[in-house]
Scaffold this motif. Structure first.
Motif, short mmCIF file in Angstrom:
data_model
loop_
_atom_site.label_atom_id
_atom_site.label_comp_id
_atom_site.label_asym_id
_atom_site.label_seq_id
_atom_site.Cartn_x
_atom_site.Cartn_y
_atom_site.Cartn_z
N ALA A 1 -23.02 -59.18 -12.76
CA ALA A 1 -22.79 -60.57 -12.33
C ALA A 1 -23.19 -60.76 -10.87
O ALA A 1 -23.78 -61.79 -10.50
N ARG A 2 -22.88 -59.77 -10.02
CA ARG A 2 -23.29 -59.89 -8.62
C ARG A 2 -24.80 -59.93 -8.48
O ARG A 2 -25.35 -60.69 -7.68
N ARG A 3 -25.51 -59.10 -9.22
CA ARG A 3 -26.97 -59.09 -9.15
C ARG A 3 -27.57 -60.40 -9.67
O ARG A 3 -28.52 -60.94 -9.09
N LEU A 4 -27.01 -60.88 -10.77
CA LEU A 4 -27.49 -62.15 -11.30
C LEU A 4 -27.23 -63.30 -10.32
O LEU A 4 -28.05 -64.20 -10.16
N THR A 5 -26.07 -63.26 -9.64
CA THR A 5 -25.75 -64.31 -8.64
C THR A 5 -26.71 -64.25 -7.46
O THR A 5 -27.13 -65.28 -6.93
N ALA A 6 -27.09 -63.02 -7.04
CA ALA A 6 -28.05 -62.89 -5.94
C ALA A 6 -29.40 -63.47 -6.32
O ALA A 6 -30.04 -64.18 -5.52
N ASN A 7 -29.86 -63.17 -7.53
CA ASN A 7 -31.13 -63.75 -7.98
C ASN A 7 -31.04 -65.28 -8.04
O ASN A 7 -31.99 -65.99 -7.66
N LEU A 8 -29.89 -65.77 -8.51
CA LEU A 8 -29.70 -67.22 -8.58
C LEU A 8 -29.70 -67.85 -7.18
O LEU A 8 -30.28 -68.91 -6.95
N ALA A 9 -29.08 -67.16 -6.19
CA ALA A 9 -29.05 -67.67 -4.82
C ALA A 9 -30.45 -67.72 -4.22
O ALA A 9 -30.81 -68.69 -3.52
N LEU A 10 -31.26 -66.66 -4.50
CA LEU A 10 -32.63 -66.67 -3.99
C LEU A 10 -33.43 -67.82 -4.58
O LEU A 10 -34.19 -68.50 -3.89
#
Length: 568
Positions: free
Chosen positions: A12-21
Protein backbone atom coordinates in the motif's frame (compact mmCIF):
# COMPACT_ATOMS: atom_id res chain seq x y z
CA UNK A 1 -1.89 -13.61 8.79
CA UNK A 2 0.82 -11.34 10.19
CA UNK A 3 3.04 -11.84 7.17
CA UNK A 4 0.14 -11.24 4.77
CA UNK A 5 -0.90 -8.04 6.55
CA UNK A 6 2.69 -6.77 6.61
CA UNK A 7 2.94 -7.48 2.88
CA UNK A 8 -0.30 -5.62 2.18
CA UNK A 9 0.82 -2.56 4.19
CA UNK A 10 4.17 -2.39 2.42
CA UNK A 11 2.50 -2.74 -0.96
CA UNK A 12 0.00 0.00 0.00
CA UNK A 13 2.84 2.40 0.78
CA UNK A 14 4.50 1.72 -2.58
CA UNK A 15 1.23 2.11 -4.45
CA UNK A 16 0.57 5.41 -2.60
CA UNK A 17 4.04 6.69 -3.59
CA UNK A 18 3.38 5.90 -7.24
CA UNK A 19 -0.01 7.59 -6.96
CA UNK A 20 1.61 10.70 -5.37
CA UNK A 21 4.16 10.91 -8.20
CA UNK A 22 1.44 10.71 -10.80
CA UNK A 23 -0.73 13.28 -9.04
CA UNK A 24 2.26 15.64 -8.62
CA UNK A 25 2.98 15.41 -12.34
CA UNK A 26 -0.61 16.15 -13.30
CA UNK A 27 -1.03 18.91 -10.69
CA UNK A 28 2.22 20.59 -11.77
CA UNK A 29 1.08 20.43 -15.37
CA UNK A 30 -2.24 22.01 -14.41
CA UNK A 31 -0.51 24.75 -12.37
CA UNK A 32 1.85 25.66 -15.21
CA UNK A 33 -1.06 25.65 -17.64
CA UNK A 34 -2.97 28.01 -15.33
CA UNK A 35 0.02 30.39 -15.20
CA UNK A 36 0.29 30.27 -18.98
CA UNK A 37 -3.39 31.15 -19.31
CA UNK A 38 -2.94 33.97 -16.79
CA UNK A 39 0.00 35.39 -18.78
CA UNK A 40 -2.02 35.27 -21.99
CA UNK A 41 -5.03 36.96 -20.38
CA UNK A 42 -2.86 39.62 -18.75
CA UNK A 43 -1.15 40.44 -22.05
CA UNK A 44 -4.37 40.42 -24.06
CA UNK A 45 -6.69 42.29 -21.66
CA UNK A 46 -4.05 44.47 -20.03
CA UNK A 47 -4.64 43.90 -16.32
CA UNK A 48 -1.75 43.90 -13.88
CA UNK A 49 -0.72 40.80 -11.95
CA UNK A 50 1.52 40.35 -8.94
CA UNK A 51 3.60 37.64 -10.54
CA UNK A 52 5.61 36.54 -7.48
CA UNK A 53 2.36 36.10 -5.60
CA UNK A 54 0.72 34.34 -8.54
CA UNK A 55 3.65 31.88 -8.85
CA UNK A 56 3.62 31.22 -5.11
CA UNK A 57 -0.13 30.55 -5.15
CA UNK A 58 0.21 28.30 -8.19
CA UNK A 59 2.91 26.09 -6.73
CA UNK A 60 1.23 26.09 -3.35
CA UNK A 61 -1.95 24.90 -5.06
CA UNK A 62 0.04 22.20 -6.85
CA UNK A 63 1.38 20.77 -3.59
CA UNK A 64 -1.96 21.03 -1.81
CA UNK A 65 -3.83 19.47 -4.73
CA UNK A 66 -1.34 16.59 -4.92
CA UNK A 67 -1.63 15.87 -1.20
CA UNK A 68 -5.43 16.02 -1.08
CA UNK A 69 -5.83 14.04 -4.28
CA UNK A 70 -3.43 11.35 -3.08
CA UNK A 71 -5.14 11.11 0.32
CA UNK A 72 -8.58 10.74 -1.17
CA UNK A 73 -7.46 8.24 -3.82
CA UNK A 74 -5.17 6.18 -1.55
CA UNK A 75 -5.59 2.39 -2.08
CA UNK A 76 -7.53 0.37 0.57
CA UNK A 77 -6.43 -3.07 1.91
CA UNK A 78 -8.85 -5.07 -0.26
CA UNK A 79 -7.73 -3.28 -3.41
CA UNK A 80 -4.06 -3.79 -2.49
CA UNK A 81 -4.74 -7.50 -1.91
CA UNK A 82 -6.35 -7.86 -5.33
CA UNK A 83 -3.40 -6.04 -6.97
CA UNK A 84 -0.93 -8.36 -5.21
CA UNK A 85 -2.96 -11.44 -6.20
CA UNK A 86 -2.90 -10.30 -9.83
CA UNK A 87 0.74 -9.24 -10.01
CA UNK A 88 2.20 -12.07 -7.89
CA UNK A 89 -0.15 -14.69 -9.43
CA UNK A 90 -1.46 -15.76 -6.02
CA UNK A 91 -4.86 -16.72 -7.49
CA UNK A 92 -6.88 -14.48 -5.17
CA UNK A 93 -5.39 -16.12 -2.10
CA UNK A 94 -4.74 -12.76 -0.31
CA UNK A 95 -8.18 -11.36 -1.05
CA UNK A 96 -9.80 -14.69 -0.02
CA UNK A 97 -7.76 -14.78 3.18
CA UNK A 98 -8.93 -11.29 4.08
CA UNK A 99 -12.52 -12.43 3.53
CA UNK A 100 -12.34 -15.62 5.66
CA UNK A 101 -10.06 -14.17 8.31
CA UNK A 102 -11.56 -14.86 11.73
CA UNK A 103 -13.42 -18.04 10.74
CA UNK A 104 -12.47 -21.33 12.40
CA UNK A 105 -13.70 -23.95 9.97
CA UNK A 106 -11.03 -26.28 8.54
CA UNK A 107 -11.26 -24.86 5.03
CA UNK A 108 -10.74 -21.27 6.21
CA UNK A 109 -7.81 -22.30 8.35
CA UNK A 110 -6.25 -24.12 5.39
CA UNK A 111 -6.69 -20.98 3.21
CA UNK A 112 -5.04 -18.80 5.81
CA UNK A 113 -2.12 -21.16 6.19
CA UNK A 114 -1.62 -21.37 2.43
CA UNK A 115 -1.73 -17.52 2.14
CA UNK A 116 0.91 -17.11 4.82
CA UNK A 117 3.27 -19.45 3.00
CA UNK A 118 2.63 -17.64 -0.31
CA UNK A 119 3.16 -14.18 1.25
CA UNK A 120 6.59 -15.18 2.50
CA UNK A 121 7.70 -15.94 -1.06
CA UNK A 122 6.46 -12.65 -2.63
CA UNK A 123 9.24 -10.25 -3.73
CA UNK A 124 7.55 -6.88 -3.17
CA UNK A 125 10.09 -4.71 -5.01
CA UNK A 126 9.52 -6.74 -8.17
CA UNK A 127 5.78 -7.01 -7.79
CA UNK A 128 5.11 -3.34 -6.82
CA UNK A 129 8.08 -1.24 -8.03
CA UNK A 130 8.34 2.58 -7.63
CA UNK A 131 7.71 3.75 -11.21
CA UNK A 132 8.13 7.02 -13.09
CA UNK A 133 4.71 8.35 -14.14
CA UNK A 134 3.91 7.97 -17.78
CA UNK A 135 2.85 11.67 -17.83
CA UNK A 136 6.28 12.92 -16.70
CA UNK A 137 6.91 14.93 -19.96
CA UNK A 138 3.70 16.97 -19.45
CA UNK A 139 5.20 19.44 -16.92
CA UNK A 140 8.14 20.07 -19.24
CA UNK A 141 5.76 20.83 -22.10
CA UNK A 142 3.71 23.12 -19.86
CA UNK A 143 6.86 24.96 -18.64
CA UNK A 144 7.99 25.45 -22.25
CA UNK A 145 4.58 26.85 -23.15
CA UNK A 146 4.74 29.23 -20.18
CA UNK A 147 8.20 30.45 -21.20
CA UNK A 148 7.10 31.01 -24.79
CA UNK A 149 4.00 32.92 -23.65
CA UNK A 150 6.07 35.07 -21.27
CA UNK A 151 8.73 35.89 -23.87
CA UNK A 152 6.85 36.00 -27.16
CA UNK A 153 3.37 37.24 -26.23
CA UNK A 154 3.13 41.01 -26.86
CA UNK A 155 1.21 43.49 -24.71
CA UNK A 156 -2.09 43.82 -26.57
CA UNK A 157 -4.09 45.53 -23.77
CA UNK A 158 -7.36 45.42 -25.72
CA UNK A 159 -9.34 47.33 -23.05
CA UNK A 160 -6.56 49.81 -22.14
CA UNK A 161 -6.53 48.80 -18.48
CA UNK A 162 -2.78 48.47 -18.26
CA UNK A 163 -2.27 51.92 -19.77
CA UNK A 164 -4.71 53.39 -17.27
CA UNK A 165 -2.99 51.68 -14.35
CA UNK A 166 0.44 52.72 -15.62
CA UNK A 167 -0.73 56.31 -16.00
CA UNK A 168 -2.20 56.20 -12.50
CA UNK A 169 1.07 54.90 -11.06
CA UNK A 170 3.05 57.57 -12.90
CA UNK A 171 0.68 60.26 -11.67
CA UNK A 172 1.00 59.06 -8.08
CA UNK A 173 4.77 59.05 -8.43
CA UNK A 174 4.69 62.58 -9.87
CA UNK A 175 2.46 63.69 -7.00
CA UNK A 176 4.90 62.21 -4.49
CA UNK A 177 7.86 63.94 -6.14
CA UNK A 178 5.90 67.21 -6.37
CA UNK A 179 5.11 67.07 -2.65
CA UNK A 180 8.78 66.46 -1.89
CA UNK A 181 9.75 69.42 -4.11
CA UNK A 182 7.15 71.55 -2.32
CA UNK A 183 8.55 70.67 1.10
CA UNK A 184 12.11 71.44 -0.07
CA UNK A 185 10.99 74.75 -1.60
CA UNK A 186 9.11 75.66 1.57
CA UNK A 187 12.26 75.07 3.62
CA UNK A 188 14.31 77.22 1.24
CA UNK A 189 11.73 80.01 1.47
CA UNK A 190 11.79 79.90 5.26
CA UNK A 191 15.60 80.12 5.22
CA UNK A 192 15.50 83.08 2.83
CA UNK A 193 12.98 84.95 4.94
CA UNK A 194 14.90 84.27 8.16
CA UNK A 195 18.10 85.56 6.55
CA UNK A 196 16.22 88.75 5.65
CA UNK A 197 14.93 89.08 9.23
CA UNK A 198 11.33 88.14 8.38
CA UNK A 199 9.01 85.52 9.81
CA UNK A 200 8.55 82.24 7.97
CA UNK A 201 5.51 81.70 5.78
CA UNK A 202 2.54 79.75 7.05
CA UNK A 203 2.69 76.44 5.12
CA UNK A 204 -0.48 74.96 3.62
CA UNK A 205 -2.20 72.25 5.59
CA UNK A 206 -1.23 68.67 4.86
CA UNK A 207 -4.83 67.87 3.99
CA UNK A 208 -4.78 70.64 1.40
CA UNK A 209 -1.76 69.11 -0.30
CA UNK A 210 -3.17 65.59 -0.03
CA UNK A 211 -6.31 66.75 -1.88
CA UNK A 212 -4.23 67.87 -4.84
CA UNK A 213 -5.18 65.75 -7.83
CA UNK A 214 -2.24 66.57 -10.07
CA UNK A 215 1.34 67.85 -9.81
CA UNK A 216 0.12 71.06 -11.43
CA UNK A 217 -2.07 71.76 -8.38
CA UNK A 218 0.96 71.37 -6.11
CA UNK A 219 3.06 73.56 -8.41
CA UNK A 220 0.37 76.23 -8.21
CA UNK A 221 0.55 76.05 -4.41
CA UNK A 222 4.35 76.32 -4.69
CA UNK A 223 4.00 79.38 -6.91
CA UNK A 224 1.59 80.86 -4.38
CA UNK A 225 4.20 80.47 -1.64
CA UNK A 226 6.92 81.91 -3.89
CA UNK A 227 4.85 84.99 -4.70
CA UNK A 228 3.97 85.47 -1.02
CA UNK A 229 7.64 85.28 -0.04
CA UNK A 230 8.59 87.66 -2.85
CA UNK A 231 5.91 90.10 -1.72
CA UNK A 232 7.31 90.07 1.82
CA UNK A 233 10.84 90.70 0.60
CA UNK A 234 9.70 93.46 -1.72
CA UNK A 235 7.63 95.06 1.04
CA UNK A 236 10.70 95.03 3.26
CA UNK A 237 12.78 96.70 0.57
CA UNK A 238 10.13 99.39 0.16
CA UNK A 239 9.33 99.85 3.85
CA UNK A 240 9.93 103.09 5.70
CA UNK A 241 13.27 102.14 7.33
CA UNK A 242 15.18 101.37 4.08
CA UNK A 243 13.50 104.29 2.32
CA UNK A 244 14.53 106.54 5.19
CA UNK A 245 18.17 105.51 4.79
CA UNK A 246 18.02 106.03 1.04
CA UNK A 247 16.42 109.44 1.50
CA UNK A 248 19.08 110.43 4.04
CA UNK A 249 21.87 109.21 1.76
CA UNK A 250 20.39 111.10 -1.22
CA UNK A 251 20.04 114.24 0.88
CA UNK A 252 23.64 114.07 2.11
CA UNK A 253 24.85 113.76 -1.47
CA UNK A 254 23.73 117.39 -1.98
CA UNK A 255 26.50 118.56 0.37
CA UNK A 256 29.25 120.59 -1.25
CA UNK A 257 32.86 120.66 -0.10
CA UNK A 258 33.34 123.57 2.35
CA UNK A 259 36.86 124.37 1.16
CA UNK A 260 40.12 122.80 2.32
CA UNK A 261 40.61 122.12 5.99
CA UNK A 262 40.37 119.53 8.81
CA UNK A 263 36.72 118.71 7.98
CA UNK A 264 37.36 118.06 4.28
CA UNK A 265 37.63 114.28 4.73
CA UNK A 266 34.52 114.20 6.94
CA UNK A 267 32.48 116.21 4.43
CA UNK A 268 33.69 113.99 1.59
CA UNK A 269 32.37 110.84 3.33
CA UNK A 270 29.12 112.58 4.28
CA UNK A 271 28.57 113.66 0.66
CA UNK A 272 28.92 110.01 -0.34
CA UNK A 273 26.42 108.93 2.29
CA UNK A 274 29.17 106.93 4.00
CA UNK A 275 28.33 107.55 7.66
CA UNK A 276 30.80 104.95 8.95
CA UNK A 277 33.61 106.53 6.92
CA UNK A 278 32.65 109.98 8.21
CA UNK A 279 32.79 108.69 11.78
CA UNK A 280 36.25 107.20 11.21
CA UNK A 281 37.51 110.47 9.70
CA UNK A 282 36.00 112.41 12.61
CA UNK A 283 37.66 110.11 15.13
CA UNK A 284 41.01 110.51 13.40
CA UNK A 285 40.62 114.29 13.49
CA UNK A 286 39.70 114.21 17.20
CA UNK A 287 42.88 112.24 17.98
CA UNK A 288 45.04 115.01 16.51
CA UNK A 289 42.94 117.88 17.83
CA UNK A 290 45.71 118.97 20.19
CA UNK A 291 48.08 119.25 17.21
CA UNK A 292 45.88 121.71 15.30
CA UNK A 293 47.14 125.27 15.10
CA UNK A 294 44.83 128.22 15.91
CA UNK A 295 44.49 128.92 12.18
CA UNK A 296 43.46 125.30 11.50
CA UNK A 297 40.91 125.42 14.31
CA UNK A 298 39.51 128.62 12.88
CA UNK A 299 39.31 126.94 9.47
CA UNK A 300 37.59 123.93 11.10
CA UNK A 301 34.97 126.20 12.69
CA UNK A 302 34.38 127.96 9.37
CA UNK A 303 33.94 124.60 7.61
CA UNK A 304 31.55 123.45 10.35
CA UNK A 305 29.44 126.61 9.97
CA UNK A 306 29.27 126.15 6.20
CA UNK A 307 28.26 122.49 6.57
CA UNK A 308 25.71 123.47 9.20
CA UNK A 309 24.18 125.98 6.79
CA UNK A 310 24.05 123.42 3.98
CA UNK A 311 22.50 120.81 6.29
CA UNK A 312 19.91 123.34 7.43
CA UNK A 313 18.96 124.15 3.84
CA UNK A 314 18.72 120.47 2.92
CA UNK A 315 16.65 119.76 6.05
CA UNK A 316 14.20 122.49 5.09
CA UNK A 317 13.91 120.95 1.63
CA UNK A 318 13.19 117.58 3.19
CA UNK A 319 10.59 119.13 5.52
CA UNK A 320 8.82 120.44 2.43
CA UNK A 321 7.88 116.81 1.79
CA UNK A 322 5.13 117.27 4.41
CA UNK A 323 3.14 119.36 1.92
CA UNK A 324 3.71 116.82 -0.83
CA UNK A 325 2.70 114.06 1.58
CA UNK A 326 -0.56 115.85 2.42
CA UNK A 327 -1.29 116.28 -1.30
CA UNK A 328 -0.55 112.61 -1.96
CA UNK A 329 -2.87 111.54 0.86
CA UNK A 330 -5.59 113.82 -0.49
CA UNK A 331 -5.15 112.35 -4.01
CA UNK A 332 -5.37 108.87 -2.51
CA UNK A 333 -8.82 109.56 -1.08
CA UNK A 334 -8.47 111.51 2.18
CA UNK A 335 -10.12 114.83 2.80
CA UNK A 336 -7.86 117.88 2.75
CA UNK A 337 -8.21 118.36 6.52
CA UNK A 338 -7.47 114.71 7.33
CA UNK A 339 -4.47 114.70 4.98
CA UNK A 340 -3.11 117.86 6.59
CA UNK A 341 -3.53 116.42 10.11
CA UNK A 342 -1.82 113.16 9.16
CA UNK A 343 1.08 115.00 7.50
CA UNK A 344 1.51 117.26 10.56
CA UNK A 345 1.43 114.25 12.90
CA UNK A 346 4.05 112.46 10.84
CA UNK A 347 6.20 115.58 10.77
CA UNK A 348 6.07 115.73 14.58
CA UNK A 349 7.08 112.06 14.77
CA UNK A 350 10.01 112.50 12.35
CA UNK A 351 12.53 111.84 15.11
CA UNK A 352 10.85 108.55 16.12
CA UNK A 353 10.97 106.23 13.09
CA UNK A 354 8.95 103.44 14.74
CA UNK A 355 6.09 105.75 15.70
CA UNK A 356 6.20 107.37 12.28
CA UNK A 357 6.00 103.98 10.58
CA UNK A 358 2.99 103.01 12.73
CA UNK A 359 1.27 106.31 11.94
CA UNK A 360 1.92 105.87 8.21
CA UNK A 361 0.53 102.31 8.29
CA UNK A 362 -2.60 103.51 10.09
CA UNK A 363 -3.09 106.21 7.48
CA UNK A 364 -2.68 103.72 4.63
CA UNK A 365 -5.20 101.34 6.20
CA UNK A 366 -7.82 104.09 6.02
CA UNK A 367 -7.37 104.24 2.25
CA UNK A 368 -9.16 101.22 0.82
CA UNK A 369 -8.27 101.75 -2.85
CA UNK A 370 -4.60 102.55 -2.36
CA UNK A 371 -2.50 101.31 -5.28
CA UNK A 372 1.05 99.94 -4.89
CA UNK A 373 2.42 103.01 -6.67
CA UNK A 374 0.62 105.29 -4.22
CA UNK A 375 1.96 103.28 -1.28
CA UNK A 376 5.50 103.65 -2.59
CA UNK A 377 5.02 107.38 -3.10
CA UNK A 378 3.66 107.88 0.42
CA UNK A 379 6.52 105.85 1.91
CA UNK A 380 9.08 107.83 -0.07
CA UNK A 381 7.68 111.18 1.05
CA UNK A 382 7.47 110.02 4.67
CA UNK A 383 11.09 108.83 4.44
CA UNK A 384 12.16 112.27 3.21
CA UNK A 385 10.29 113.83 6.11
CA UNK A 386 11.99 111.42 8.56
CA UNK A 387 15.41 112.23 7.16
CA UNK A 388 14.91 115.91 8.00
CA UNK A 389 15.19 115.08 11.73
CA UNK A 390 18.55 113.38 11.20
CA UNK A 391 19.76 116.29 9.12
CA UNK A 392 18.74 118.70 11.85
CA UNK A 393 20.70 116.75 14.44
CA UNK A 394 23.77 116.81 12.21
CA UNK A 395 23.20 120.53 11.64
CA UNK A 396 23.08 121.21 15.40
CA UNK A 397 26.32 119.28 15.94
CA UNK A 398 28.02 121.18 13.15
CA UNK A 399 26.64 124.47 14.51
CA UNK A 400 28.02 123.69 17.98
CA UNK A 401 31.38 122.84 16.47
CA UNK A 402 31.39 126.14 14.59
CA UNK A 403 30.73 128.13 17.77
CA UNK A 404 33.62 126.79 19.88
CA UNK A 405 35.70 129.96 19.27
CA UNK A 406 38.94 128.01 19.31
CA UNK A 407 38.33 126.34 22.71
CA UNK A 408 39.88 122.88 22.49
CA UNK A 409 37.65 121.29 25.16
CA UNK A 410 34.44 122.62 23.61
CA UNK A 411 35.57 121.45 20.20
CA UNK A 412 36.46 118.01 21.57
CA UNK A 413 33.04 117.72 23.19
CA UNK A 414 31.31 118.73 19.96
CA UNK A 415 33.37 116.19 18.01
CA UNK A 416 32.51 113.46 20.53
CA UNK A 417 28.79 114.28 20.31
CA UNK A 418 28.84 114.20 16.54
CA UNK A 419 30.89 111.00 16.52
CA UNK A 420 28.30 109.34 18.77
CA UNK A 421 25.48 110.48 16.48
CA UNK A 422 27.29 109.26 13.37
CA UNK A 423 27.91 105.92 15.07
CA UNK A 424 24.21 105.43 15.80
CA UNK A 425 23.18 106.54 12.33
CA UNK A 426 25.91 104.36 10.78
CA UNK A 427 24.67 101.30 12.65
CA UNK A 428 21.13 101.91 11.41
CA UNK A 429 22.47 102.40 7.89
CA UNK A 430 24.47 99.15 8.08
CA UNK A 431 21.46 97.19 9.35
CA UNK A 432 19.22 98.54 6.61
CA UNK A 433 21.87 97.91 3.99
CA UNK A 434 22.33 94.32 5.17
CA UNK A 435 18.56 93.77 5.15
CA UNK A 436 18.25 95.31 1.69
CA UNK A 437 21.04 93.13 0.33
CA UNK A 438 19.46 90.04 1.90
CA UNK A 439 16.12 90.96 0.34
CA UNK A 440 17.78 91.59 -3.03
CA UNK A 441 19.58 88.25 -2.97
CA UNK A 442 16.41 86.53 -1.79
CA UNK A 443 14.42 88.00 -4.68
CA UNK A 444 17.10 86.86 -7.11
CA UNK A 445 16.94 83.34 -5.73
CA UNK A 446 13.15 83.43 -5.88
CA UNK A 447 13.33 84.37 -9.57
CA UNK A 448 15.51 81.32 -10.15
CA UNK A 449 13.25 79.03 -8.10
CA UNK A 450 10.20 80.31 -9.96
CA UNK A 451 11.95 79.69 -13.27
CA UNK A 452 12.49 76.08 -12.22
CA UNK A 453 8.88 75.71 -11.05
CA UNK A 454 7.36 77.18 -14.21
CA UNK A 455 9.79 75.43 -16.55
CA UNK A 456 12.20 78.34 -17.07
CA UNK A 457 10.66 80.49 -19.75
CA UNK A 458 7.37 78.67 -20.18
CA UNK A 459 5.50 81.69 -18.87
CA UNK A 460 5.99 85.26 -17.65
CA UNK A 461 7.49 86.06 -14.27
CA UNK A 462 5.12 86.27 -11.34
CA UNK A 463 7.48 87.94 -8.89
CA UNK A 464 7.46 91.69 -8.21
CA UNK A 465 8.85 93.73 -11.07
CA UNK A 466 11.33 96.12 -9.48
CA UNK A 467 11.38 98.31 -12.57
CA UNK A 468 8.22 100.20 -11.58
CA UNK A 469 5.57 98.04 -13.28
CA UNK A 470 2.91 96.00 -11.65
CA UNK A 471 3.40 92.24 -11.65
CA UNK A 472 0.76 89.60 -11.31
CA UNK A 473 0.02 89.85 -7.60
CA UNK A 474 -3.66 90.51 -8.09
CA UNK A 475 -4.66 86.88 -7.66
CA UNK A 476 -2.57 84.06 -6.32
CA UNK A 477 -3.51 80.48 -7.24
CA UNK A 478 -5.63 78.36 -4.97
CA UNK A 479 -5.15 74.59 -4.86
CA UNK A 480 -7.59 72.77 -7.09
CA UNK A 481 -9.80 75.83 -7.52
CA UNK A 482 -8.25 77.71 -10.42
CA UNK A 483 -7.35 76.91 -14.03
CA UNK A 484 -4.24 74.86 -14.36
CA UNK A 485 -2.63 77.01 -17.03
CA UNK A 486 -0.39 79.26 -14.96
CA UNK A 487 0.74 81.15 -18.05
CA UNK A 488 -2.80 82.50 -18.42
CA UNK A 489 -3.38 82.96 -14.73
CA UNK A 490 -0.32 85.11 -14.08
CA UNK A 491 0.60 87.89 -16.49
CA UNK A 492 2.54 91.12 -16.37
CA UNK A 493 0.59 94.28 -17.24
CA UNK A 494 2.30 97.64 -17.77
CA UNK A 495 0.12 100.61 -16.84
CA UNK A 496 0.58 104.33 -16.45
CA UNK A 497 -1.08 106.33 -13.72
CA UNK A 498 -4.44 107.72 -14.75
CA UNK A 499 -4.29 110.72 -12.39
CA UNK A 500 -2.29 113.83 -13.08
CA UNK A 501 1.22 114.13 -11.71
CA UNK A 502 1.72 116.82 -9.01
CA UNK A 503 3.37 120.04 -10.15
CA UNK A 504 5.44 120.54 -6.97
CA UNK A 505 9.10 121.58 -7.07
CA UNK A 506 11.92 119.08 -7.39
CA UNK A 507 13.31 118.68 -3.87
CA UNK A 508 16.17 116.30 -4.62
CA UNK A 509 18.16 114.93 -7.54
CA UNK A 510 20.82 112.24 -7.88
CA UNK A 511 23.80 111.98 -10.23
CA UNK A 512 25.29 108.52 -10.75
CA UNK A 513 28.37 107.41 -12.65
CA UNK A 514 27.78 104.98 -15.50
CA UNK A 515 26.25 104.69 -18.97
CA UNK A 516 23.07 106.61 -19.56
CA UNK A 517 19.87 104.59 -19.97
CA UNK A 518 17.68 106.47 -22.42
CA UNK A 519 13.93 106.36 -21.95
CA UNK A 520 12.19 104.76 -18.97
CA UNK A 521 14.52 104.21 -15.99
CA UNK A 522 15.43 100.54 -15.66
CA UNK A 523 18.55 100.67 -13.50
CA UNK A 524 17.05 98.56 -10.72
CA UNK A 525 15.76 96.06 -13.26
CA UNK A 526 19.23 95.72 -14.79
CA UNK A 527 20.77 95.22 -11.34
CA UNK A 528 18.14 92.61 -10.45
CA UNK A 529 18.80 90.68 -13.66
CA UNK A 530 22.56 90.70 -13.03
CA UNK A 531 22.09 89.52 -9.43
CA UNK A 532 19.66 86.78 -10.45
CA UNK A 533 21.96 85.63 -13.26
CA UNK A 534 24.87 85.40 -10.81
CA UNK A 535 22.82 83.32 -8.36
CA UNK A 536 21.64 81.05 -11.18
CA UNK A 537 25.22 80.53 -12.42
CA UNK A 538 26.35 79.57 -8.91
CA UNK A 539 23.42 77.17 -8.57
CA UNK A 540 24.29 75.53 -11.92
CA UNK A 541 27.97 75.23 -11.01
CA UNK A 542 27.11 73.60 -7.67
CA UNK A 543 24.66 71.19 -9.37
CA UNK A 544 21.70 72.48 -7.35
CA UNK A 545 19.62 72.62 -10.55
CA UNK A 546 18.89 69.28 -12.31
CA UNK A 547 20.93 68.79 -15.44
CA UNK A 548 17.86 68.58 -17.66
CA UNK A 549 16.74 72.04 -16.51
CA UNK A 550 20.06 73.87 -16.62
CA UNK A 551 19.71 74.84 -20.29
CA UNK A 552 16.21 76.22 -19.62
CA UNK A 553 17.49 78.35 -16.72
CA UNK A 554 20.37 79.68 -18.85
CA UNK A 555 17.99 80.57 -21.68
CA UNK A 556 15.55 82.23 -19.27
CA UNK A 557 18.14 84.56 -17.74
CA UNK A 558 19.75 85.12 -21.13
CA UNK A 559 16.44 86.46 -22.45
CA UNK A 560 16.09 88.69 -19.39
CA UNK A 561 19.58 90.08 -19.89
CA UNK A 562 18.98 90.79 -23.58
CA UNK A 563 15.69 92.51 -22.77
CA UNK A 564 17.42 94.67 -20.17
CA UNK A 565 20.12 95.69 -22.69
CA UNK A 566 17.75 96.48 -25.57
CA UNK A 567 17.02 100.14 -26.24
CA UNK A 568 13.41 101.19 -25.48
Amino acid sequence: MQTAHRLIRSAARRLTANLALRNLTLSLTAGLAALTALVLCARVFGFSVNWPLAAALAFGGVLLGMIVWTWLARPRSAAVARILDHRAQLRESLSTALTVEGQTDPWSLAVLETTERAAIQVQLKRVVPIETPRAWPYPAYAALALALAWIAMPELDLFGRDREQQASREQQNELRLARQDFQATQQQLDDLLRQAGLEALEPPEDSELSRAKSPEDIRQAMVKQLTAAAQRLEDQRKSLAPEHQRALSDALKQLRRPGDGPLSEVSRHLARGDLAGAQDALRAMAERMSELSPEERQTLEEQARQLAQQLDDIAQQQEAAAGSLASALENAGMTAEEARQVAEALAQQAGDLESMNQGLENAMQQLANLTPQQREELTRLAAQLASSADLKQLQECMQNMGECQGDEQSMTDALAMMSQMLQEMGMQQAECKAGDQAAEQGLARLHMMLAQTQGAGQGPSMLPDRGGHQAGFGGTPEIGATPRDTTEQFTIRKERSIGEQPDGPIIASTLVDGPQIIGESRAEFVQAVEAAEQVASEAIDSQQIPRDRQELVKRYFGNLKRNSEDKP
